[in-house]
Design an enzyme around this catalytic site. Structure first.
Site, PDB file in Angstrom:
ATOM      1  CB  ILE A   1      -0.963   0.025   1.211  1.00  0.00           C
ATOM      2  CG1 ILE A   1      -0.192  -0.146   2.530  1.00  0.00           C
ATOM      3  CG2 ILE A   1      -2.027  -1.061   1.072  1.00  0.00           C
ATOM      4  CD1 ILE A   1      -1.074  -0.067   3.767  1.00  0.00           C
ATOM      5  N   GLY A   2       2.169   1.124   0.027  1.00  0.00           N
ATOM      6  CA  GLY A   2       2.996   2.323   0.007  1.00  0.00           C
ATOM      7  C   GLY A   2       4.453   1.983  -0.194  1.00  0.00           C
TER       8      GLY A   2
ATOM      9  N   GLY B   1       8.451   4.153  -0.070  1.00  0.00           N
ATOM     10  CA  GLY B   1       9.184   5.394   0.117  1.00  0.00           C
ATOM     11  C   GLY B   1      10.665   5.130   0.217  1.00  0.00           C
TER      12      GLY B   1
ATOM     13  CG  MET C   1      13.356   5.885   5.649  1.00  0.00           C
ATOM     14  SD  MET C   1      15.096   5.497   5.889  1.00  0.00           S
ATOM     15  CE  MET C   1      14.995   4.312   7.224  1.00  0.00           C
TER      16      MET C   1
ATOM     17  CB  VAL D   1       3.659   0.712   4.010  1.00  0.00           C
ATOM     18  CG1 VAL D   1       2.601   0.420   5.063  1.00  0.00           C
ATOM     19  CG2 VAL D   1       4.662   1.728   4.549  1.00  0.00           C
TER      20      VAL D   1
ATOM     21  CG  ASP E   1      10.519  14.880   5.457  1.00  0.00           C
ATOM     22  OD1 ASP E   1      10.568  15.955   4.821  1.00  0.00           O
ATOM     23  OD2 ASP E   1      10.435  13.775   4.908  1.00  0.00           O
TER      24      ASP E   1
END
Length: 466
Positions: free
Chosen positions: A19-20, A22, A24, A27, A143
């Site tokens: 679902i995600g 990035g 790092m 997810v 951030d």
């Protein structure tokens, strides 16, 4: 990476879809079968070209994110449930956290900016409540930006991604690689850009950038190149918000100006002060219609008195009854509908006592209650509740997942009670909308299509015509 590239299970957690993604890590949606609840799992794999030192540094930063978030007992920060290091691949680390449903502020800005002043103020109060709490830890996010803020289906603004957050009581410098500047240029404070000391007032500068973007439609500095943006943050004053949107007025214009001061000491002293200055711009009513908010814009929970309370020295923070709501959702997911019903009803009663109208949170609670009624055999009452929810759901966009699921449950309940023609018309209209919004391969579309096929066979055998 596809699901086939990772194990189906991580420990006891069953993975679903990604679902995600990035800088790092990734997810994934997942389920904890032991506790019967849906969760999100954030995982990180080392880069193929990473040295062992690089890998350990990334794991250290990832572990820090989990430890930081676990310290934050606030409804505007996702809860951390577990942290797991892979017993086989020791460099892989997993954080198990609260599953969120909603839209990022970045997506909301793309769809609706510039945002209504009252909605912006309400969002700002949500964020100030989080920053008041994190400032008491003390913690700086470093951030804060629209991509790291989510507005949930329950109407809460959640601050995400504490992966580069700096705890002010220890060793934050060890987590930042030499020569790098953590943060996102369009929302970074001058002191971050110049590698100076970061404080809670650095997050207030980022908050000023976010509020500016909500009101105007773009950040205060929006040059094409990062170095140009950073130069303007440090040396150039932004165009006043009021000059770009006159109806903002003097007072709100001054607040944004103060938040974007180049020197930290010239900014407001605390998020609590900003919260109080935003309060006069809050919406007067509880619904979007009362404020003329655009149709489809996510509804925010109207701040109550607890939002204006400074955290105590024990780091207690307003919970907005989230613990009870999470307990109800856990019971619901585990099939304990009678106990879940009681907790949902208590929460709904408290919202009514506070004067909350037909918000997204209230509609979701009513929808959960209706499903519990169905499982408890109160079919007539469940149908009446579904019809009430769907009538009031005009405040929601047509592709809202909750709305689509409620329409399906309503249609299936009509079917199960023998009201076949009514069920057919409800599910045909829903199937048409699902094809438009989710496509033919969606599991939700397939479920409704299967139900329609069963209905057609029953109607033909019974010689009823829809």
């Amino acid at each position: 990476m596809s699901l086939s590239d990772v194990r189906r299970y991580i420990g006891r957690y069953e993975l679903a879809e990604r679902i995600g993604k990035g800088g790092m890590g990734q997810v994934w949606a997942a389920r904890d079968p032991e506790l019967g609840r849906h969760v999100a799992i954030k995982l990180i794999h080392p880069r193929d070209d990473a040295t062992r030192t690089d890998t350990e540094a990334r794991i250290a930063r990832f572990r820090r994110e989990a430890q930081v978030m676990a310290r934050l007992a606030h409804p505007g920060v996702p809860q951390i449930y577990d942290i797991v290091r892979d017993p086989v691949r020791g460099e892989d680390l997993y954080i198990v956290m609260q599953r969120l449903y909603g839209s990022t502020l970045r997506d909301i800005c793309a769809a609706f900016a510039p945002l209504p002043i009252s909605w912006t103020a309400c969002l700002g109060v949500h964020l100030c409540s989080v920053l008041t709490h994190t400032g008491s830890v003390p913690l700086v996010h470093r951030d804060l930006k629209p991509a790291n803020i989510m507005v949930t289906d329950e109407g809460l603004a959640m601050v995400l991604d504490f992966g580069i957050a700096a705890l002010l009581d220890g060793d934050q410098s060890t987590l930042t690689p030499a020569g790098s500047t953590p943060g996102t240029p369009k929302y970074m404070s001058p002191e971050q850009i110049q590698a100076g000391e970061v404080t809670p007032r650095s997050d207030l500068y980022a908050l000023g950038c976010v509020l500016y973007e909500l009101l105007v439609g773009e950040p205060p500095f929006n040059q094409d190149h990062a170095h140009a943006v950073q130069f303007h943050h440090v040396y150039e004053p932004p165009v006043p918000v009021q000059a770009r949107r006159p109806e903002v007025g003097d007072e709100l214009n001054l607040l944004i100006h103060d938040l974007l001061a180049k020197h930290p000491e010239d900014r407001p002293a605390s998020a609590q002060e900003v919260l109080a200055r935003l309060a006069r711009f809050l919406p007067r009513g509880e619904t979007a219609a009362a404020e003329g908010w655009p149709r489809g814009l996510r509804i925010l929970l109207h701040p109550g008195p607890a939002w204006f309370t400074t955290p105590t020295t024990t780091n207690d923070a307003p919970t907005l009854h989230q613990d009870r709501l999470q307990q109800a959702d856990t019971l619901f997911d585990g099939g304990e509908y009678a106990r879940a019903y009681t907790l949902y009803q208590e929460h709904l009663t408290e919202l009514a006592d506070r004067g909350v109208g037909e918000s997204k949170e209230v509609l979701r609670l009513r929808g959960q209650l209706a499903y519990c009624m169905t499982k408890l055999g109160e079919v007539t009452q469940a149908l009446e509740t579904y019809e009430h929810v769907l009538k009031a759901a005009e405040i929601l966009p047509p592709d809202d997942p909750f709305l689509l699921a409620t329409r399906r449950r309503h249609g299936l309940l009509l079917h199960s009670t023998g009201r076949l023609v009514e069920a057919f018309h409800v599910l045909v209209a829903l199937h048409r909308d699902l094809l438009q919004h989710l496509g033919t391969e969606s599991p939700e579309t397939a479920r409704v299509r299967d139900a329609l096929n069963r209905l057609r066979r029953q109607l033909r055998s019974g010689r009823q015509q829809p």
